[in-house]
Motif scaffolding. Structure first.
Motif, PDB file in Angstrom:
ATOM      1  N   GLY A 116      69.258  40.358  93.808  1.00 52.64           N
ATOM      2  CA  GLY A 116      68.592  41.522  93.226  1.00 52.64           C
ATOM      3  C   GLY A 116      69.415  42.215  92.159  1.00 52.64           C
ATOM      4  N   TYR A 117      70.041  41.451  91.240  1.00 54.05           N
ATOM      5  CA  TYR A 117      70.666  42.064  90.057  1.00 54.05           C
ATOM      6  C   TYR A 117      70.537  41.094  88.893  1.00 54.05           C
ATOM      7  CZ  TYR A 117      74.816  39.263  91.387  1.00 54.05           C
ATOM      8  OH  TYR A 117      75.659  38.253  91.741  1.00 54.05           O
ATOM      9  N   GLY A 118      70.472  41.682  87.675  1.00 59.39           N
ATOM     10  CA  GLY A 118      70.204  40.864  86.495  1.00 59.39           C
ATOM     11  C   GLY A 118      71.408  40.079  86.032  1.00 59.39           C
ATOM     12  N   LYS A 125      79.064  48.081  86.460  1.00 62.96           N
ATOM     13  CA  LYS A 125      78.794  49.518  86.307  1.00 62.96           C
ATOM     14  C   LYS A 125      78.347  50.122  87.640  1.00 62.96           C
ATOM     15  CE  LYS A 125      78.074  49.701  81.406  1.00 62.96           C
ATOM     16  NZ  LYS A 125      77.802  48.298  80.977  1.00 62.96           N
ATOM     17  N   LYS A 126      77.534  49.356  88.401  1.00 60.19           N
ATOM     18  CA  LYS A 126      77.008  49.845  89.680  1.00 60.19           C
ATOM     19  C   LYS A 126      76.915  48.653  90.636  1.00 60.19           C
ATOM     20  CE  LYS A 126      73.321  52.810  89.639  1.00 60.19           C
ATOM     21  NZ  LYS A 126      71.868  53.108  89.738  1.00 60.19           N
ATOM     22  N   PRO A 127      77.948  48.442  91.459  1.00 55.80           N
ATOM     23  CA  PRO A 127      77.981  47.228  92.281  1.00 55.80           C
ATOM     24  C   PRO A 127      77.143  47.323  93.556  1.00 55.80           C
ATOM     25  CG  PRO A 127      80.020  48.454  92.553  1.00 55.80           C
ATOM     26  CD  PRO A 127      79.163  49.251  91.615  1.00 55.80           C
ATOM     27  N   LEU A 128      75.869  47.604  93.380  1.00 55.16           N
ATOM     28  CA  LEU A 128      74.955  47.806  94.505  1.00 55.16           C
ATOM     29  C   LEU A 128      73.602  47.176  94.213  1.00 55.16           C
ATOM     30  CD1 LEU A 128      75.266  51.612  95.337  1.00 55.16           C
ATOM     31  CD2 LEU A 128      75.822  49.766  96.898  1.00 55.16           C
ATOM     32  N   ALA A 129      72.926  46.754  95.298  1.00 56.52           N
ATOM     33  CA  ALA A 129      71.540  46.307  95.143  1.00 56.52           C
ATOM     34  C   ALA A 129      70.648  47.305  95.879  1.00 56.52           C
ATOM     35  CB  ALA A 129      71.379  44.926  95.737  1.00 56.52           C
ATOM     36  N   PHE A 130      69.324  47.184  95.679  1.00 57.88           N
ATOM     37  CA  PHE A 130      68.439  48.186  96.298  1.00 57.88           C
ATOM     38  C   PHE A 130      68.251  47.949  97.789  1.00 57.88           C
ATOM     39  CE2 PHE A 130      65.548  44.844  94.778  1.00 57.88           C
ATOM     40  CZ  PHE A 130      64.707  44.657  95.872  1.00 57.88           C
ATOM     41  N   MET A 209      86.605  48.279 100.065  1.00 62.25           N
ATOM     42  CA  MET A 209      86.589  47.003  99.335  1.00 62.25           C
ATOM     43  C   MET A 209      86.654  47.268  97.832  1.00 62.25           C
ATOM     44  SD  MET A 209      85.330  43.786  98.863  1.00 62.25           S
ATOM     45  CE  MET A 209      84.910  43.071  97.302  1.00 62.25           C
ATOM     46  N   GLY A 210      87.518  46.564  97.102  1.00 65.08           N
ATOM     47  CA  GLY A 210      87.619  46.697  95.650  1.00 65.08           C
ATOM     48  C   GLY A 210      86.514  45.931  94.956  1.00 65.08           C
ATOM     49  N   ALA A 215      84.172  41.900  91.265  1.00 66.22           N
ATOM     50  CA  ALA A 215      83.123  41.624  90.274  1.00 66.22           C
ATOM     51  C   ALA A 215      83.741  41.209  88.933  1.00 66.22           C
ATOM     52  CB  ALA A 215      82.234  42.852  90.105  1.00 66.22           C
ATOM     53  N   THR A 216      84.896  41.792  88.587  1.00 65.35           N
ATOM     54  CA  THR A 216      85.565  41.427  87.326  1.00 65.35           C
ATOM     55  C   THR A 216      86.025  39.966  87.383  1.00 65.35           C
ATOM     56  OG1 THR A 216      86.291  43.702  87.111  1.00 65.35           O
ATOM     57  CG2 THR A 216      87.427  42.112  85.732  1.00 65.35           C
ATOM     58  N   ARG A 217      86.563  39.578  88.539  1.00 68.58           N
ATOM     59  CA  ARG A 217      86.975  38.173  88.687  1.00 68.58           C
ATOM     60  C   ARG A 217      85.745  37.260  88.565  1.00 68.58           C
ATOM     61  NH1 ARG A 217      90.173  34.043  90.424  1.00 68.58           N
ATOM     62  NH2 ARG A 217      89.435  32.774  92.163  1.00 68.58           N
ATOM     63  N   SER A 218      84.649  37.697  89.172  1.00 69.46           N
ATOM     64  CA  SER A 218      83.431  36.899  89.126  1.00 69.46           C
ATOM     65  C   SER A 218      82.941  36.725  87.680  1.00 69.46           C
ATOM     66  CB  SER A 218      82.362  37.576  89.969  1.00 69.46           C
ATOM     67  OG  SER A 218      81.344  36.697  90.240  1.00 69.46           O
ATOM     68  N   LYS A 219      83.068  37.807  86.900  1.00 68.06           N
ATOM     69  CA  LYS A 219      82.630  37.752  85.496  1.00 68.06           C
ATOM     70  C   LYS A 219      83.459  36.707  84.735  1.00 68.06           C
ATOM     71  CE  LYS A 219      82.443  40.357  81.291  1.00 68.06           C
ATOM     72  NZ  LYS A 219      82.765  41.577  80.588  1.00 68.06           N
TER      73      LYS A 219
END
Ligand code: B12
Ligand code: SF4
Ligand code: SF4
Length: 276
Positions: A116-118, A125-130, A209-210, A215-219
């Motif tokens: 559920g993220y694009g 910016k916002k590391p959350l899903a709905f 949790m960082g 997420a930066t590593r994932s990018k």
């Protein structure tokens, strides 16, 4: 009737090749059962509850597909990258089919996407899903949280991906065993290449949790066709899958001597199909 529908659903899941399924009445978000393995200081905000997203929902059905350990062992690699996409596609498709099956049986139902993220940029910016599937799986009695911040199951440890279905069918919740599966060995935290997980045993459980570090590593990995990272789920000793794949000894990951054939195989796979 309720029992009959649950049996039919379990049969349907078997037909669809789903090894793990759990049922959680939406009331469990409001009042988490006492027998759950953890007691959180902060619970999920109400707007993330299933009944807030689909007010007609009575039950959440959670389905899971395993991450095959010998493939994950090559991560980060194109092999795990492909497996991740395969599991994601299958989860979405199976959840969609199950929801249609329920709707045609007279219980309007909707599926949820497994993530559920694009794009990872959005998560930075916002590391959350709905909606959170690991909390849904937890409330359906499928496992307990690990130090690594994901859900551990007796069958696959953290090597399982989930998605959910919201249904108007009022189904009985699955029993909650209440076992805390995490051994606090901290292998997950010590193996994280960007220190996104705490190594302080005295921290609250689960520890902070960082998300942005991860997420930066994932990018970075995504740009090279190597995402996701997955190291903290690879090394976790929990899960019957370790025995099935003959991987109960986790020193295989930290020591080359005696395990040369495995290290040779992972190095070979890593050389192909992605950018340096
Ligand atoms: C965003 C996301 C990420 C982000 C952020 C990580 C994170 N821990 O949330 C990044 C990109 C870093 C990431 C990484 C990974 N992920 Co991820 N990710 C998600 C995603 C899309 C949403 C999670 C979410 O937002 N939940 C909703 C909120 C409510 O939960 P929460 O953040 O845990 O909130 C709690 C606390 O923070 C607290 N809280 C405190 N203050 C506040 C304030 C607010 C506003 C909120 C909402 C909550 C809150 O309340 C909550 C209850 O405890 C889910 C898929 C999904 N839709 O569920 C997958 C998911 C969690 N990821 C998964 C996996 C496997 C991974 C990776 C291992 C990568 C991989 N595939 O190899 C790593 C592991 C990182 C780790 N150790 O946690 C799996 C976990 C499966 C499992 N067995 O549990 C999921 C469920 C995907 C799936 N469909 O199976 N992920
Ligand atoms: S997925 Fe990788 S970067 Fe993220 S927490 Fe796990 S080990 Fe660390
Ligand atoms: S690696 Fe160890 S500390 Fe981390 S989640 Fe698994 S059992 Fe818990």
């Amino acid at each position: 009737m309720e029992e009959f529908l649950k049996t039919k659903l379990r049969e349907k899941c078997q037909e669809l090749g789903l090894p793990l399924v759990g049922f959680a009445p939406v009331k469990r978000w409001e009042t988490p059962p006492e027998e759950l393995p953890h007691h959180f200081e902060e619970w999920i905000p109400e707007e993330f509850w299933p009944q807030s997203i689909y007010p007609e929902a009575q039950t959440v059905i959670v389905i899971g597909l395993p991450v095959q350990l010998p493939i994950l062992e090559t991560a980060p690699s194109i092999y795990y990258h492909e497996l991740y996409h395969t599991i994601n596609r299958l989860l979405d498709e199976k959840a969609y089919l199950l929801s249609n099956f329920l709707t045609s049986a007279g219980y309007p139902s909707i599926y949820l996407p497994r993530d559920g993220y694009g794009d990872i940029e959005v998560l930075l910016k916002k590391p959350l899903a709905f909606f959170s599937h690991k909390h849904a799986a937890y409330l359906a009695g499928l496992g307990s949280f690990g130090w690594n911040n994901v859900l551990l199951t007796p069958e696959y440890g953290p090597r399982i991906r989930f998605t959910s279905i919201f249904t108007t069918a009022p189904l009985e919740g699955d029993p909650i065993l209440g076992d805390d599966l995490c051994t606090r060995c901290l292998l997950c935290a010590r193996s994280c290449p960007v220190d996104a997980l705490s190594t302080k045993k005295e921290d609250q459980f689960p520890p902070p949790m960082g998300k942005i570090k991860c997420a930066t590593r994932s990018k970075k990995l995504r740009k090279k066709y190597l995402s996701p990272c997955g190291i903290c789920i690879k090394v976790c000793p929990v899960g019957k899958d370790r025995k099935i794949f003959n991987r109960t000894n986790t020193t295989i990951y930290t020591q080359k001597k005696g395990f040369e054939k495995y290290h040779r195989s992972w190095e070979h796979v890593k050389k192909y199909g992605s950018k340096k």
